[in-house]
Design an enzyme around this catalytic site. Structure first.
Site, mmCIF file in Angstrom:
data_model
loop_
_atom_site.group_PDB
_atom_site.id
_atom_site.type_symbol
_atom_site.label_atom_id
_atom_site.label_comp_id
_atom_site.label_asym_id
_atom_site.label_seq_id
_atom_site.Cartn_x
_atom_site.Cartn_y
_atom_site.Cartn_z
ATOM 1 N N LYS A 155 -68.350 -41.493 -59.666
ATOM 2 C CA LYS A 155 -67.341 -40.989 -60.690
ATOM 3 C C LYS A 155 -66.245 -40.105 -59.965
ATOM 4 O O LYS A 155 -65.246 -39.952 -60.216
ATOM 5 C CB LYS A 155 -67.768 -40.383 -61.845
ATOM 6 C CG LYS A 155 -68.490 -41.381 -62.821
ATOM 7 C CD LYS A 155 -67.551 -42.392 -63.508
ATOM 8 C CE LYS A 155 -68.199 -43.318 -64.604
ATOM 9 N NZ LYS A 155 -67.491 -44.423 -65.060
ATOM 10 N N GLU B 149 -62.307 -38.694 -71.689
ATOM 11 C CA GLU B 149 -63.203 -39.014 -72.413
ATOM 12 C C GLU B 149 -64.483 -39.156 -71.701
ATOM 13 O O GLU B 149 -64.634 -39.373 -70.253
ATOM 14 C CB GLU B 149 -63.115 -40.371 -73.023
ATOM 15 C CG GLU B 149 -63.390 -41.457 -72.185
ATOM 16 C CD GLU B 149 -62.458 -41.705 -70.927
ATOM 17 O OE1 GLU B 149 -61.408 -41.193 -70.912
ATOM 18 O OE2 GLU B 149 -62.940 -42.574 -70.001
ATOM 19 N N SER C 105 -74.986 -46.451 -57.892
ATOM 20 C CA SER C 105 -74.145 -45.866 -58.490
ATOM 21 C C SER C 105 -74.171 -44.275 -58.824
ATOM 22 O O SER C 105 -73.213 -43.705 -58.741
ATOM 23 C CB SER C 105 -73.283 -46.673 -59.698
ATOM 24 O OG SER C 105 -74.142 -46.774 -60.613
#
Lengths: 254, 393
Positions: free
Chosen positions: B91, B113, B379
């Site tokens: 991210k 969000e 990830s």
């Protein structure tokens, strides 16, 4: 009744149009149909029928709540159209729906059924002009006015594009924000409506934040219509005197 | 093929686009213009590369998982270690890029969000780094499930706002962030956390995440002297998957995206929008969507909060329809087993999202021949999931 016809009649009487919004299915579908008739009897010039959606991103808490209740009650677009077809309303009916329920219904069947049920127009808040080609063509062929929104953040160039494409009237979102009751008028509102008027001769209806006769009176000569939504939904929720409310709002448009 | 996509209106075929209220259309054009300007700007990339390398710890390694691949007769399994990036997931690649852009655009306030909290933490981190105010919307259900990440965000100086509407999870947090954006559009930058939303977000998030695939390409050529046979990544919104797939789209490389099968597709308790959804519009884009026959968005389920979302990025919808990428599902149970297995075999505790990709890899490796090479996008790391897993095993 055609939207244009209604605006012409009101204009000749020097009245602004009172457009009353209602979330269909709140608190129940039967109650909604009764309310719509009550709105008309007490002076609503247009009725905007909101289709409940699970993710109403342009709406504040009041309409979010109403949509949620309606969906819990199992209300669907199909049921709403069927119910509307069964009531007798003379003033123009305008549907307000987010795009996805319309897509699920199917665009061609939607316009066909809307036309049979007596709708005159449709507003889709998450369908910008850029994505609207197919919808514009269909709305024209079924004689349903596809009404687009302009906002204070819309550039003059876009205002021209949107007002060009919008049929029936131009929905002027009075403020940068979501639906819901607010005090007074948003700053810069008249600069905004002037910008829109410069671009078009089509009728202008102003919405978002309107709830009182005082606010409506301040709109005289600035707009051809005013949309009242959350205030009505709230009044129904709290079992207030809706008849009196509509009458007071209507008298402020004269 | 899709390398040059989307078109200038943000469409990949019938998918993508900008299905948003008019209030934000101007901001989307402004964002697109600002993004297109920095995309070819050497100075911007210099700065971005600096932060990715010196701050986020890139490049992340491509690790040959020797014990994991042992039973598969010579099939090689590499893990792209995004779990080693700062904040513990991919991210951060996106948030550093977007917050840098926000700061170039002169925005003083960033909103985001978050579901599990990973994107929230990554945004809070990038905002702390660049001295920008940050507000994160998070469903109150998720706040309960992910207390640690809420605390992390607050430590980083971010205000976390609980969302009480709808199912009180990621989807509702996005709704609320969009309402905030509509209201304070003049000074606010909306930092979307996945390859979803209206144009240019899916393209921009992909571009910020494609560093994963670019690194894999260099690393695998160095280690194997050739490209891999198969890439595997989990798909919620789809940012880590598109990040690793994108640089290989024009190559002879198979790709599989793994969605959340939850309790099984037949139960409707899942998050598999590509495998079990219909085309529809949510949060600004046309894509696949989990919805009922009336077009109402349905509630989803996954043991992994990051995959617990009814929509998916429009580029994945296109890649599915064109047949370029195959999408499949893995159940909660299979993901939990893979979580446990990778921890024990390799000493790597994966995020539950990434465990979906690992689970599929184990299933498919059995059927592959000895000389083939698989790259799995790991990830994120699993620390955030320990409480959830502890409650289940």
């Amino acid at each position: 009744m055609k939207i244009q016809e209604q605006f012409d009649q009101l204009k000749s009487k020097h009245e602004m149009a009172l457009i009353v919004y209602h979330t269909a299915g709140f608190p129940t579908l039967d109650a909604s149909m009764a309310h719509i008739q009550l709105f008309e009897q007490n002076g609503a010039d247009f009725i905007e029928i909101g289709i409940p959606f699970s993710d109403p991103i342009a709406d504040g808490p009041t309409i979010q709540h109403a949509s949620h209740v309606a969906l819990q009650n199992g209300v669907t677009l199909k049921k709403i159209i069927t119910s509307v077809a069964q009531i007798n309303i003379r003033v123009p009916l305008v549907m307000m729906s987010y795009l996805n329920p319309l897509l699920a219904y199917g665009s061609e069947s939607l316009f066909r059924d809307m036309s049979r049920a007596g709708f005159s127009g449709i507003i889709v808040p998450d369908l910008p002009v850029e994505e609207s080609e197919e919808w514009v063509a269909l709305s024209k062929s079924y004689g349903i006015d596809l009404i687009f929104l302009v906002t204070p953040t819309t550039s003059d160039q876009r205002i021209r594009l949107i007002t060009d494409r919008s049929e029936g009237f131009i929905y002027c979102v009075s403020l940068t924000g979501i639906t819901g009751v607010r005090n007074g008028l948003p700053p810069g509102l008249f600069d905004f409506t002037r910008r829109v008027k410069k671009a078009t001769d089509k009728p202008l209806a102003v919405g978002f934040g309107f709830s009182t006769p005082e606010q409506i009176r301040m709109l005289q000569y600035q707009a051809d219509g005013v949309i009242v939504g959350s205030r009505i939904v709230d009044a129904i929720d709290k079992k207030e005197d809706v008849t009196g409310l509509i009458r007071r709002l209507k008298s402020a448009t004269k | 093929m899709s390398i040059r996509m989307p078109d200038e209106r943000g469409h990949w075929g019938q998918f993508g686009g900008r299905y948003v209220p008019e209030t934000v259309m101007g901001a989307l054009y402004e964002l697109n213009e600002a993004y297109c300007a920095v995309r070819d700007d050497v100075g911007f990339h210099h700065e971005l590369d600096f932060y990715l390398k010196e701050y986020a710890g890139r490049p992340t390694s491509l690790y040959l998982a020797g014990r994991l691949m042992e039973p598969f007769g010579g099939v090689k399994i590499y893990l792209k270690r995004e779990d080693l990036a700062h904040t513990g997931a991919h991210k951060i690649n996106n948030t550093i890029g977007q917050v840098l852009l926000a700061s170039r655009m002169g925005k003083k306030r960033v909103i985001a969000e978050t579901g599990a909290g990973q994107h929230g933490v990554a945004t809070a981190t990038a905002c702390a780094l660049m001295g920008i105010d940050c507000i994160v919307y998070m469903g109150s259900e998720d706040i309960k499930r992910q207390k640690m990440n809420v605390f992390r965000m607050e430590l980083l100086g971010t205000q976390v706002i609980p969302v009480e509407s709808g199912s009180r999870t990621l989807k509702d947090a996005i709704n609320e962030a969009m309402r905030d954006w509509v209201t304070r559009i003049d000074n606010t930058y909306y930092c979307i956390g996945s390859a979803v939303g209206p144009h240019p977000y899916p393209m921009m998030v992909r571009d910020f995440q494609k560093v994963i695939g670019q690194e894999v390409r260099e690393q695998i050529l160095e280690k194997e002297g050739r490209l891999p046979d198969l890439l595997v990544a989990c798909v919620g919104g789809g940012s880590n998957a598109i990040g690793i797939f994108y640089p290989f789209l024009d190559e002879d490389v198979q790709m599989v995206g793994v969605e959340a099968g939850g309790l099984g597709l037949h139960t409707k308790q899942h998050g598999a929008s590509l495998s079990a959804g219909e085309v529809g519009s949510l949060h600004g884009a046309m894509s696949y969507l989990l919805q009922n026959q009336d077009g109402q968005v349905t509630e989803t389920h996954s043991v992994s909060a990051g995959l617990d979302y009814p929509g998916v990025g429009p580029e994945h919808a296109y890649l599915k329809e064109s047949g370029r990428v195959r999408y499949t599902t893995v159940t909660d149970q299979e993901a939990l087993e893979a979580f446990d297995h990778l921890s024990k075999k390799e000493g790597i505790i994966p995020a539950l999202e990434s465990a979906h990709a690992v689970a599929y890899t184990m299933k498919t490796a059995v059927e592959m021949s000895g000389d083939q090479v698989i790259v799995v996008n790991l990830s994120g790391r699993g620390d955030k999931d320990l409480e959830i897993v502890e409650g289940l095993v």
